[in-house]
Design a protein around this motif. Structure first.
Motif, short mmCIF file in Angstrom:
data_model
loop_
_atom_site.label_atom_id
_atom_site.label_comp_id
_atom_site.label_asym_id
_atom_site.label_seq_id
_atom_site.Cartn_x
_atom_site.Cartn_y
_atom_site.Cartn_z
N LEU A 177 0.83 -1.21 0.00
CA LEU A 177 0.00 0.00 0.00
C LEU A 177 0.86 1.26 0.00
CD1 LEU A 177 -2.73 -1.10 2.59
CD2 LEU A 177 -2.93 -1.06 0.10
N GLN A 178 1.96 1.23 0.75
CA GLN A 178 2.88 2.37 0.79
C GLN A 178 3.50 2.61 -0.58
OE1 GLN A 178 2.26 3.69 3.88
NE2 GLN A 178 4.23 3.42 4.91
N SER A 179 3.85 1.51 -1.27
CA SER A 179 4.48 1.63 -2.59
C SER A 179 3.59 2.35 -3.59
CB SER A 179 4.84 0.23 -3.14
OG SER A 179 5.74 -0.43 -2.29
N PHE A 180 2.28 2.19 -3.41
CA PHE A 180 1.33 2.81 -4.33
C PHE A 180 0.85 4.17 -3.84
CE2 PHE A 180 1.28 -1.39 -6.04
CZ PHE A 180 0.96 -1.21 -7.37
N ASP A 181 1.27 4.56 -2.64
CA ASP A 181 0.82 5.83 -2.06
C ASP A 181 -0.71 5.90 -2.11
OD1 ASP A 181 0.75 8.31 -0.93
OD2 ASP A 181 1.58 9.39 -2.64
N VAL A 182 -1.34 4.85 -1.56
CA VAL A 182 -2.80 4.75 -1.65
C VAL A 182 -3.51 5.86 -0.89
CG1 VAL A 182 -2.85 2.27 -2.01
CG2 VAL A 182 -2.94 3.17 0.31
N TYR A 183 -2.80 6.55 -0.02
CA TYR A 183 -3.42 7.59 0.80
C TYR A 183 -3.66 8.86 -0.02
CZ TYR A 183 -1.19 4.14 3.68
OH TYR A 183 -0.76 2.93 4.18
N ARG A 184 -2.75 9.12 -0.96
CA ARG A 184 -2.89 10.32 -1.79
C ARG A 184 -3.30 9.99 -3.23
NH1 ARG A 184 2.65 13.51 -1.06
NH2 ARG A 184 3.40 11.40 -1.45
N ARG A 185 -3.04 8.75 -3.66
CA ARG A 185 -3.32 8.39 -5.05
C ARG A 185 -4.13 7.09 -5.12
NH1 ARG A 185 1.93 9.19 -8.74
NH2 ARG A 185 0.31 8.89 -10.28
N PRO A 186 -5.35 7.11 -4.61
CA PRO A 186 -6.15 5.87 -4.59
C PRO A 186 -6.45 5.30 -5.97
CG PRO A 186 -7.50 7.80 -4.04
CD PRO A 186 -6.07 8.26 -4.03
N GLN A 187 -6.57 6.18 -6.98
CA GLN A 187 -6.93 5.71 -8.31
C GLN A 187 -5.85 4.80 -8.90
OE1 GLN A 187 -9.77 5.81 -9.82
NE2 GLN A 187 -8.98 4.75 -11.62
N ARG A 188 -4.59 5.11 -8.61
CA ARG A 188 -3.49 4.29 -9.15
C ARG A 188 -3.57 2.86 -8.60
NH1 ARG A 188 2.68 6.30 -8.70
NH2 ARG A 188 2.29 5.93 -6.48
N PHE A 189 -3.96 2.72 -7.32
CA PHE A 189 -4.09 1.40 -6.73
C PHE A 189 -5.26 0.65 -7.37
CE2 PHE A 189 -4.97 -1.55 -3.05
CZ PHE A 189 -3.77 -2.24 -3.14
N GLU A 190 -6.34 1.37 -7.68
CA GLU A 190 -7.47 0.76 -8.38
C GLU A 190 -7.03 0.21 -9.74
OE1 GLU A 190 -10.72 -0.16 -8.29
OE2 GLU A 190 -10.57 0.11 -6.14
#
Length: 409
Positions: free
Chosen positions: A323-336
């Motif tokens: 989750l940290q690698s994807f910066d899910v806190y600021r960039r949720p769309q990229r994780f999607e």
């Protein structure tokens, strides 16, 4: 002055497909006459004008002559004495070399309508081989019209093969290549684009890293289709079927490049292919100057797609690192988009196209659990600087442990 609708608008009308862009050719006119009628000039290379009201492009009929390498190596000649037939013969495919007047009377000197009916993509003249960009364009048209049964004419494929072997493809700019690649990947059957490039030898020149995947076996237990190249095409096909955006389709194309580096004696296993592939993904990204979002997602999917597949088995600490690698806190769309690419990878396997992918919801739930940690209470407890970062990390890890226990119950 005579004005004709040309190219794609004529082709798509005859195919019964919606017409979006309209190109016009003006025969028997000069630049001065166009300006006098209120047309606005655009483009420095040849005389193209914008209509004073509609804003559509009108080009003076022109001929062209090769005088250098690549897509831009041409001299253009436009004058009132250039005929419609002379303008049409410089076009790439017969189905794009038709014109019609305002009464829809068809001018078809190179039998484009016949080739439409025969579902053939055929070059207009030997001058086709003067422009290397046409290799990409024909492969893109093959992807666009595959659902209608179109194929590339054998003689056109042979010219494309000659172009691929001539060294001319190397003269294409990254920008022009990417424009065609991006458009092709967004077609309904983008895998056909890759298949045609491979068939004419262009894939080996443009994307040797992707070409190298064909003939490389994978374990049949996980990949009934065996061949890594075939799997890549299937993943791309699934991405199109599920209407994924360009960034996901690009990541799908490049996700397994590391498998092309596996020594034969290690086949069909591909140990650490995720990390080995990163330098290849980076090289392809840079070669075509892909947009930043496409570059970033391709690298992340390449590195972490097996994490996605094993999501339900991951330790909470590994899940947190993901989750940290994807910066899910600021960039949720990229994780999607990462989750989508992983699901396409799982479905792009022979006989498993309809499989469920519970990992998707599990990963979304994990991201929600980690994001639920509020920073304010930690600030109130006096945490700041690096200590605050560690405290947030501890709380997120605790939340992920609770989430995993609840999911396993």
């Amino acid at each position: 002055m005579q004005i004709y609708k040309v190219g794609g608008a004529v082709r798509d009308r005859l195919l019964g497909k919606p017409v979006t862009d309209i190109d016009w050719v003006v025969v028997g006119a000069t630049t001065e006459e166009m300006l006098a009628k209120g047309f606005r000039p655009v483009g420095a290379d040849f005389p193209v004008f914008l209509h004073p009201k509609s804003g559509e492009e009108y080009a003076l009929a022109r001929t062209e002559r090769k005088n250098g390498r690549g897509y831009g190596g041409f001299i253009f000649h436009a004058s009132p004495d250039v005929t419609l037939e002379e303008d049409l013969i410089r076009r790439d495919l017969t189905i794009n070399a038709m014109a019609e007047d305002d009464q829809q009377n068809l001018t078809d000197p190179y039998h484009g309508q016949r080739d439409l009916e025969a579902r053939l993509l055929r070059h207009v003249s030997p001058a086709f081989a003067e422009d290397p960009l046409r290799v990409l364009r024909v492969a893109r048209f093959a992807a666009r019209y595959a659902e209608l049964g179109f194929t590339v004419a054998p003689e056109t494929l042979e010219l494309m093969r000659q172009l691929s072997e001539s060294g001319e493809l190397e003269a294409l700019t990254a920008e022009r290549s990417w424009k065609e690649i991006a458009r092709a990947l967004m077609e309904d059957q983008p895998q056909v684009f890759i298949e045609v490039l491979r068939e004419c030898g262009a894939l080996k020149v443009l994307m040797p890293e992707v070409d190298a995947l064909f003939g490389v076996p994978q374990p049949a237990a996980h990949h009934p289709e065996i061949d890594t190249g075939v799997h890549t095409l299937s993943v791309l096909e699934q991405a199109a079927l599920h209407k994924q955006p360009l960034s996901v389709r690009w990541a799908c194309l490049l996700h397994d490049l590391g498998k092309g580096l596996t020594p034969e004696e290690e086949w069909p296993r591909h140990i650490a292919h995720e990390h080995k592939g990163l330098k290849l993904i980076k090289a392809v990204n840079e070669r075509f100057k892909a947009p930043k979002d496409c570059q970033e997602l391709a690298l992340l999917v390449g590195e972490y797609h097996t994490h996605g597949h094993r999501a339900l088995e991951l330790k909470p600490s590994t899940l947190l690192e993901l989750l940290q690698s994807f910066d899910v806190y600021r960039r949720p769309q990229r994780f999607e988009e990462f989750i989508a690419a992983c699901e396409m990878d799982a479905r792009g396997r022979k006989g498993l196209e309809q499989r469920s992918y519970p990992q998707a919801d599990y990963l979304r739930g994990a991201a929600t659990a980690a994001r639920s940690i509020a920073v304010q209470p930690l600030l109130e407890k006096g945490f700041k600087g690096p200590e605050l970062g560690e405290a947030i990390k501890r709380e997120r890890l605790r939340a992920l442990k609770a989430y995993k226990e609840a999911a396993s119950a």
